[in-house]
Design a protein around this motif. Structure first.
Motif, mmCIF file in Angstrom:
data_model
loop_
_atom_site.group_PDB
_atom_site.id
_atom_site.type_symbol
_atom_site.label_atom_id
_atom_site.label_comp_id
_atom_site.label_asym_id
_atom_site.label_seq_id
_atom_site.Cartn_x
_atom_site.Cartn_y
_atom_site.Cartn_z
ATOM 1 N N ALA A 71 1.102 -1.303 -0.064
ATOM 2 C CA ALA A 71 0.182 0.174 0.015
ATOM 3 C C ALA A 71 0.973 1.288 -0.148
ATOM 4 O O ALA A 71 0.425 2.228 -0.759
ATOM 5 C CB ALA A 71 -1.072 -0.281 1.277
ATOM 6 N N PHE A 72 2.021 1.103 0.596
ATOM 7 C CA PHE A 72 3.231 2.384 0.800
ATOM 8 C C PHE A 72 3.095 2.647 -0.953
ATOM 9 O O PHE A 72 3.642 3.428 -0.609
ATOM 10 C CB PHE A 72 4.343 1.509 1.868
ATOM 11 N N GLU A 73 3.777 1.122 -1.172
ATOM 12 C CA GLU A 73 4.380 2.012 -2.554
ATOM 13 C C GLU A 73 3.197 1.804 -3.513
ATOM 14 O O GLU A 73 3.961 2.214 -4.663
ATOM 15 C CB GLU A 73 4.879 0.551 -2.904
ATOM 16 N N VAL A 100 -1.308 9.704 5.061
ATOM 17 C CA VAL A 100 0.248 9.192 5.428
ATOM 18 C C VAL A 100 1.293 8.576 4.456
ATOM 19 O O VAL A 100 2.433 8.929 4.219
ATOM 20 C CB VAL A 100 0.739 8.936 6.975
ATOM 21 N N LEU A 101 0.734 7.679 4.351
ATOM 22 C CA LEU A 101 1.584 6.337 3.375
ATOM 23 C C LEU A 101 1.724 7.321 2.270
ATOM 24 O O LEU A 101 3.027 7.275 1.424
ATOM 25 C CB LEU A 101 1.215 5.535 3.326
ATOM 26 N N GLN A 102 0.818 8.022 1.453
ATOM 27 C CA GLN A 102 1.412 9.018 0.303
ATOM 28 C C GLN A 102 1.946 9.867 0.365
ATOM 29 O O GLN A 102 3.384 10.207 -0.099
ATOM 30 C CB GLN A 102 -0.440 9.042 -0.048
ATOM 31 N N GLN A 103 1.820 10.679 1.582
ATOM 32 C CA GLN A 103 3.239 11.438 1.930
ATOM 33 C C GLN A 103 4.003 11.457 1.993
ATOM 34 O O GLN A 103 4.845 12.114 1.537
ATOM 35 C CB GLN A 103 2.182 12.629 2.663
ATOM 36 N N ALA A 110 10.262 6.445 -4.458
ATOM 37 C CA ALA A 110 10.342 3.816 -4.313
ATOM 38 C C ALA A 110 11.440 3.681 -2.965
ATOM 39 O O ALA A 110 12.494 4.019 -2.813
ATOM 40 C CB ALA A 110 10.277 3.742 -5.776
ATOM 41 N N CYS A 111 10.600 2.937 -2.507
ATOM 42 C CA CYS A 111 11.768 2.196 -1.914
ATOM 43 C C CYS A 111 11.440 0.626 -1.823
ATOM 44 O O CYS A 111 10.728 -0.461 -2.638
ATOM 45 C CB CYS A 111 10.643 2.306 -0.546
ATOM 46 N N LYS A 112 12.435 0.187 -1.293
ATOM 47 C CA LYS A 112 12.698 -1.673 -1.011
ATOM 48 C C LYS A 112 13.140 -1.702 0.091
ATOM 49 O O LYS A 112 13.628 -0.728 1.212
ATOM 50 C CB LYS A 112 13.656 -2.436 -2.120
ATOM 51 N N GLY A 126 11.073 -4.727 13.020
ATOM 52 C CA GLY A 126 11.819 -3.579 13.198
ATOM 53 C C GLY A 126 11.608 -3.384 10.892
ATOM 54 O O GLY A 126 12.429 -4.730 10.320
ATOM 55 N N PHE A 127 11.944 -2.641 10.462
ATOM 56 C CA PHE A 127 11.956 -2.869 8.356
ATOM 57 C C PHE A 127 13.119 -1.534 8.107
ATOM 58 O O PHE A 127 12.373 -0.263 8.795
ATOM 59 C CB PHE A 127 11.194 -3.162 7.759
ATOM 60 N N LEU A 128 13.739 -1.706 7.499
ATOM 61 C CA LEU A 128 14.192 -0.310 7.049
ATOM 62 C C LEU A 128 14.643 -0.400 5.680
ATOM 63 O O LEU A 128 14.045 -1.582 4.626
ATOM 64 C CB LEU A 128 16.043 -0.732 7.662
ATOM 65 N N LEU A 129 13.533 0.715 5.371
ATOM 66 C CA LEU A 129 13.175 0.763 3.457
ATOM 67 C C LEU A 129 14.698 0.838 3.095
ATOM 68 O O LEU A 129 14.261 3.000 3.979
ATOM 69 C CB LEU A 129 11.484 1.730 3.640
ATOM 70 N N GLN A 130 14.867 1.560 2.166
ATOM 71 C CA GLN A 130 16.301 2.173 1.416
ATOM 72 C C GLN A 130 15.116 2.922 0.222
ATOM 73 O O GLN A 130 14.638 2.114 -0.903
ATOM 74 C CB GLN A 130 17.084 1.123 0.523
ATOM 75 N N CYS A 131 14.569 3.852 0.684
ATOM 76 C CA CYS A 131 14.394 4.768 -0.490
ATOM 77 C C CYS A 131 14.868 5.423 -1.369
ATOM 78 O O CYS A 131 16.830 5.585 -1.432
ATOM 79 C CB CYS A 131 13.367 5.606 0.284
ATOM 80 N N GLU A 132 14.393 6.200 -2.225
ATOM 81 C CA GLU A 132 15.723 6.566 -3.429
ATOM 82 C C GLU A 132 16.012 8.444 -2.453
ATOM 83 O O GLU A 132 17.229 8.670 -2.779
ATOM 84 C CB GLU A 132 14.845 7.419 -4.825
ATOM 85 N N LYS A 133 14.759 8.828 -1.530
ATOM 86 C CA LYS A 133 16.079 9.755 -0.926
ATOM 87 C C LYS A 133 15.567 10.198 0.503
ATOM 88 O O LYS A 133 16.710 10.152 1.183
ATOM 89 C CB LYS A 133 14.761 11.383 -1.301
ATOM 90 N N ALA A 134 15.842 8.833 1.095
ATOM 91 C CA ALA A 134 15.631 8.305 2.255
ATOM 92 C C ALA A 134 15.876 6.956 2.824
ATOM 93 O O ALA A 134 15.735 6.338 1.576
ATOM 94 C CB ALA A 134 15.080 9.114 3.155
ATOM 95 N N PHE A 135 16.646 6.869 3.967
ATOM 96 C CA PHE A 135 15.815 5.992 4.886
ATOM 97 C C PHE A 135 15.108 5.493 5.447
ATOM 98 O O PHE A 135 14.553 7.078 6.537
ATOM 99 C CB PHE A 135 17.423 4.867 5.287
ATOM 100 N N VAL A 136 14.018 4.969 5.331
ATOM 101 C CA VAL A 136 12.816 5.233 6.358
ATOM 102 C C VAL A 136 12.514 3.718 7.340
ATOM 103 O O VAL A 136 12.332 2.741 6.958
ATOM 104 C CB VAL A 136 11.510 5.103 5.818
#
Length: 162
Positions: A71-73, A100-103, A110-112, A126-136
């Motif tokens: 859903a986040f993606e 919130v997810l959209q914002q 985009a994340c993985k 806990g999960f770490l998402l590697q996104c284009e602009k940040a790690f979330v």
């Protein structure tokens, strides 16, 4: 600098809205521990041992996370309210969560999934998402018994890439 502030406020919004669902169970556990009578030494030793693994809870946790991540993606609809506890649904509406997810996604791109940080219990991770602009960082927990509904979801502020 203004751009950085805007990004932080979007992340802060996500943290604020979704943290409410995390805080209630944690504070309830702390209150119960503070008001409970002192336990004998043997009972305290048993409480300090890690809980028994629960493969069904771990499987459900991963499935619930994958549905929220999809859903986040923007690849799937937000999971139905029945996949969240009543307390979670009271504190965060489906519309708020979707917003919130959209914002956050618009802010970080985009994340993985980069990593999973397992906790000592089978029903939280806990999960770490590697996104284009940040790690979330994203934390999720489900009930410790079936039907393993999501009772907490926390999207932490991202670590911005330079």
């Amino acid at each position: 600098m203004i751009r950085s502030t805007r990004r932080w406020s979007r992340q802060a919004l996500a943290t604020t809205l979704l943290a409410a669902a995390v805080a209630a169970p944690a504070f309830a556990a702390e209150d119960n521990a503070a008001t409970a009578p002192a336990a004998p030494a043997d009972a305290q030793a048993q409480q300090q041992q890690a809980p028994q693994p629960n493969p069904a809870a771990e499987k459900a946790l991963n499935q619930r996370f994958q549905s929220v991540f999809a859903a986040f993606e923007g690849k799937a609809a937000l999971p139905e309210a029945k996949h969240f506890t009543e307390d979670f649904n009271k504190q965060v509406s489906a519309e708020q969560m979707k917003e919130v997810l959209q914002q956050v996604h618009q802010s970080v791109g985009a994340c993985k999934i980069a990593a999973q940080m397992r906790s000592p219990v089978s029903f939280a991770s806990g999960f770490l998402l590697q996104c284009e602009k940040a790690f979330v960082p994203m934390d999720i927990a489900v009930e410790d018994k079936a039907p393993y509904r999501i009772h907490s979801l926390l999207i932490r502020p991202g670590y911005w890439k330079k």
